[in-house]
Enzyme design. Structure first.
Site, mmCIF file in Angstrom:
data_model
loop_
_atom_site.group_PDB
_atom_site.id
_atom_site.type_symbol
_atom_site.label_atom_id
_atom_site.label_comp_id
_atom_site.label_asym_id
_atom_site.label_seq_id
_atom_site.Cartn_x
_atom_site.Cartn_y
_atom_site.Cartn_z
ATOM 1 N N ILE A 224 -13.348 1.129 -2.366
ATOM 2 C CA ILE A 224 -14.743 1.592 -2.253
ATOM 3 C C ILE A 224 -14.813 2.601 -1.097
ATOM 4 C CG2 ILE A 224 -17.155 0.901 -1.923
ATOM 5 C CD1 ILE A 224 -16.292 -1.992 -2.597
ATOM 6 N N LYS B 36 -7.144 -1.995 9.436
ATOM 7 C CA LYS B 36 -8.472 -2.337 9.991
ATOM 8 C C LYS B 36 -8.374 -2.988 11.358
ATOM 9 C CE LYS B 36 -7.191 -4.650 6.718
ATOM 10 N NZ LYS B 36 -7.003 -5.097 5.370
ATOM 11 N N LYS C 154 -13.448 -5.423 9.523
ATOM 12 C CA LYS C 154 -14.136 -4.450 8.661
ATOM 13 C C LYS C 154 -15.607 -4.334 9.047
ATOM 14 C CE LYS C 154 -11.055 -5.557 4.807
ATOM 15 N NZ LYS C 154 -10.900 -6.430 3.626
ATOM 16 N N VAL D 105 0.835 -1.214 0.000
ATOM 17 C CA VAL D 105 0.000 0.000 0.000
ATOM 18 C C VAL D 105 0.868 1.262 0.000
ATOM 19 C CG1 VAL D 105 -1.883 1.221 1.145
ATOM 20 C CG2 VAL D 105 -1.813 -1.270 1.217
HETATM 21 N N1 LIG Z 1 -2.380 -4.979 0.806
HETATM 22 C C1 LIG Z 1 -3.648 -4.618 0.671
HETATM 23 O O1 LIG Z 1 -4.271 -4.874 -0.348
HETATM 24 C C2 LIG Z 1 -4.329 -3.854 1.780
HETATM 25 C C3 LIG Z 1 -5.658 -3.436 1.587
HETATM 26 C C4 LIG Z 1 -6.303 -2.689 2.581
HETATM 27 C C5 LIG Z 1 -5.622 -2.406 3.739
HETATM 28 N N2 LIG Z 1 -4.352 -2.854 3.902
HETATM 29 C C6 LIG Z 1 -3.666 -2.518 5.147
HETATM 30 O O2 LIG Z 1 -2.561 -1.677 4.851
HETATM 31 C C7 LIG Z 1 -1.510 -1.906 5.770
HETATM 32 C C8 LIG Z 1 -0.218 -2.209 5.013
HETATM 33 O O3 LIG Z 1 -0.408 -3.383 4.248
HETATM 34 P P1 LIG Z 1 0.632 -3.796 3.106
HETATM 35 O O4 LIG Z 1 -0.048 -4.864 2.336
HETATM 36 O O5 LIG Z 1 1.129 -2.613 2.382
HETATM 37 O O6 LIG Z 1 1.814 -4.447 3.978
HETATM 38 P P2 LIG Z 1 3.283 -4.795 3.483
HETATM 39 O O7 LIG Z 1 3.338 -4.946 2.023
HETATM 40 O O8 LIG Z 1 3.754 -5.930 4.334
HETATM 41 O O9 LIG Z 1 4.122 -3.499 3.858
HETATM 42 C C9 LIG Z 1 4.481 -3.169 5.170
HETATM 43 C C10 LIG Z 1 5.576 -2.116 5.108
HETATM 44 O O10 LIG Z 1 5.875 -1.696 6.415
HETATM 45 C C11 LIG Z 1 7.301 -1.767 6.629
HETATM 46 N N3 LIG Z 1 7.495 -2.070 8.043
HETATM 47 C C12 LIG Z 1 6.957 -3.086 8.760
HETATM 48 N N4 LIG Z 1 7.350 -2.993 10.053
HETATM 49 C C13 LIG Z 1 8.146 -1.921 10.133
HETATM 50 C C14 LIG Z 1 8.881 -1.312 11.186
HETATM 51 N N5 LIG Z 1 8.854 -1.801 12.427
HETATM 52 N N6 LIG Z 1 9.613 -0.205 10.905
HETATM 53 C C15 LIG Z 1 9.637 0.306 9.650
HETATM 54 N N7 LIG Z 1 8.970 -0.219 8.615
HETATM 55 C C16 LIG Z 1 8.233 -1.324 8.855
HETATM 56 C C17 LIG Z 1 7.786 -2.875 5.705
HETATM 57 O O11 LIG Z 1 9.156 -2.693 5.397
HETATM 58 P P3 LIG Z 1 9.926 -3.617 4.330
HETATM 59 O O12 LIG Z 1 9.316 -3.267 3.011
HETATM 60 O O13 LIG Z 1 11.336 -3.224 4.412
HETATM 61 O O14 LIG Z 1 9.647 -5.027 4.750
HETATM 62 C C18 LIG Z 1 6.882 -2.616 4.488
HETATM 63 O O15 LIG Z 1 7.443 -1.612 3.681
HETATM 64 C C19 LIG Z 1 -1.996 -3.043 6.683
HETATM 65 O O16 LIG Z 1 -2.536 -2.507 7.860
HETATM 66 C C20 LIG Z 1 -3.083 -3.714 5.868
HETATM 67 O O17 LIG Z 1 -4.058 -4.348 6.670
HETATM 68 C C21 LIG Z 1 -3.688 -3.563 2.958
#
Ligand SMILES: NC(=O)c1ccc[n+]([C@@H]2O[C@H](COP(=O)([O-])OP(=O)(O)OC[C@H]3O[C@@H](n4cnc5c(N)ncnc54)[C@H](OP(=O)(O)O)[C@@H]3O)[C@@H](O)[C@H]2O)c1
Length: 438
Positions: free
Chosen positions: A136, A105, A205, A14
């Site tokens: 959405i 969420k 959600k 994201v």
């Molecule tokens: N993915 C979806 O489709 C989606 C949809 C709706 C909501 N969300 C929500 O959006 C949020 C992010 O999801 P995502 O899918 O983007 O997760 P993700 O791809 O795992 O990305 C997490 C990011 O946070 C960084 N990170 C994690 N712990 C950290 C720390 N302690 N210090 C600094 N950086 C840290 C990671 O670094 P690295 O890159 O170096 O590992 C990565 O860049 C979540 O809450 C999820 O529920 C996601």
């Protein structure tokens, strides 16, 4: 304030999407808002990681604390996921009076009230549009678009991974496990899929939507949740014969008259949805939310509920609101949540009432049916239809019963008695039915 300096904490799926969206449409957004959004920092865990979205090296950092504390940062976007560090980040930023945008969420569902209070104490705001149904804009719908309505019901397909798996199981007649593996290979399911397939993601959600609709915060532990691991191709096939499709459905509506009048029913569980209902036709990774308003009537919202771009679109929408609030010093223009129902409660799940699909594996001999129907009759549960498909080998056959409204409590009791019958083998399968009649 013509320019707002933004820190993105989390540069993964994201976070990368938000960075990319601001690069692509930054000028357009600035011209629409009269404010330019400038990304000053992107915090990640691993600086060496190869990323599908290229982020300028000079922006990358691993130290979220000093980035959040940096006085040049006006606005913080939390996108690290999980709850522990995310909560620390959000609390730190809010305590400094900085508005926070999050897509988390789990964090909002579990700790929303605490974080909203902290935002208020510090004259700032917490924005969470991306936490439900990705692209959405459903939080805006409930908080703004439908503000003049009571919300008698919300039905939602809120998890794209589950909907993808159920769609393919129906289309191909495949087993859950094989489709899950395929979904993982294609990137539609996580390597550790339980948050999705066990219904936890949809539960968070549903809790947020239910809270906004009913004016009291509904914590996760009050929401009944069942995932889709137990759904078999047989159930999908028999449901189809009966005119239904199985969906992982979030249901938020008043509990039936048998229980407290102001109580609501809130659940996420596999549900038989009539094929003629619009939600039955929602395929693959798409989400859809069907909301009733007492003034507006039926409304429907459809789109991609997750993924890089869809979620980024929602985060950017919050960014725009937050930037405008900073510019006009209107942090409380749209509070994150306004409690407005002091006597709102969630009905105990066992007391809620629904029709059910019941699949049994029974010995194919005269008298079997009468034993089963007698138990249902004793429990005051009426049968609406029965199918006993032809062509099964051996002396065991499936028997499918559709039953009229029954409380979960009485249904569980009857099924327990039925399970103990000598003519019944294995575990009966019970699935809720939603006919959208109330
Ligand atoms: N993915 C979806 O489709 C989606 C949809 C709706 C909501 N969300 C929500 O959006 C949020 C992010 O999801 P995502 O899918 O983007 O997760 P993700 O791809 O795992 O990305 C997490 C990011 O946070 C960084 N990170 C994690 N712990 C950290 C720390 N302690 N210090 C600094 N950086 C840290 C990671 O670094 P690295 O890159 O170096 O590992 C990565 O860049 C979540 O809450 C999820 O529920 C996601």
């Amino acid at each position: 304030m013509g320019k707002v300096n933004v820190a993105i904490i989390g540069g993964g799926t994201v976070g990368g999407g938000v960075y990319q969206a601001l690069k692509k449409n930054g000028r357009l957004i600035a011209s629409r808002l009269g404010i330019s959004l400038s990304v000053r920092s992107v915090v990640v865990r691993d600086l060496q990681k190869t990323r599908n979205v290229k982020i300028a090296k000079k922006l990358l950092s691993t130290d979220w604390k000093s980035v959040v504390e940096d006085p040049k940062i006006h606005l913080v976007i939390e996108l690290v996921g999980g709850v522990r560090t995310a909560k620390q980040i959000v609390k730190k930023a809010l305590a400094l009076g900085k508005p926070v945008v999050t897509a988390n969420k789990a964090l909002i569902s579990e700790f929303g009230e605490e974080l909203f209070a902290l935002a208020d104490e510090n004259n700032t705001n917490l924005y969470y549009e991306a936490s439900v149904a990705g692209g959405i804009p459903i939080i805006k719908v409930l908080r703004e678009g439908l503000i003049g309505n009571r919300i008698p019901y919300i039905y939602g397909i809120l998890n794209g991974t589950c909907n993808y798996i159920l769609t393919r199981m129906k289309r191909e007649g495949s087993e859950f496990g094989g489709v899950l593996e395929d979904a993982q290979r294609l990137g539609y399911a996580e390597a550790e899929p339980s948050l999705d397939v066990d219904g936890i993601d949809a539960m968070h959600k549903a809790g947020i939507l239910g809270s906004l609709a009913h004016g009291f915060w509904i914590p996760p532990e009050q929401i009944h949740v069942e995932g889709i691991r137990g759904i078999s191709p047989l159930d999908i096939q028999f449901s189809e014969q009966l005119g239904y499709t199985i969906k992982l459905l979030a249901t938020i509506k008043p509990a039936k008259k048998t229980s407290d009048s102001c109580a609501i029913q809130i659940s996420v569980c596999p549900t038989l949805v009539p094929n003629h209902h619009v939600l039955a036709g929602v395929q693959d990774v798409f989400n859809a939310i069907f909301i009733g308003g007492d003034i507006v009537g039926e409304t429907l919202y459809y789109g991609r509920g997750a993924g890089q771009d869809a979620t980024a679109s929602a985060v950017v929408s919050d960014l725009a609101d937050a930037a405008l609030d900073l510019k006009h010093d209107t942090h409380n223009r749209i509070p994150p949540f306004v409690p407005h129902s002091e006597d709102g409660i969630v009905a105990p799940w066992e007391k809620t009432v629904a029709p059910f699909y019941l699949r049994l594996n029974v010995v194919d001999r005269p008298g079997t049916m009468s034993k089963i129907t007698a138990i249902l009759a004793e429990s005051n549960i009426g049968i609406s239809s029965i199918i006993q498909p032809e062509g099964h080998e051996g002396d065991m056959v499936p028997l499918i019963l559709m039953v009229h409204d029954a409380s979960i409590e009485s249904m569980n009791h009857a099924v327990e008695l039925i399970r103990k019958l000598k003519v019944v083998r294995g575990i009966p399968k019970v699935i809720r039915v939603e006919n959208f009649e109330d």
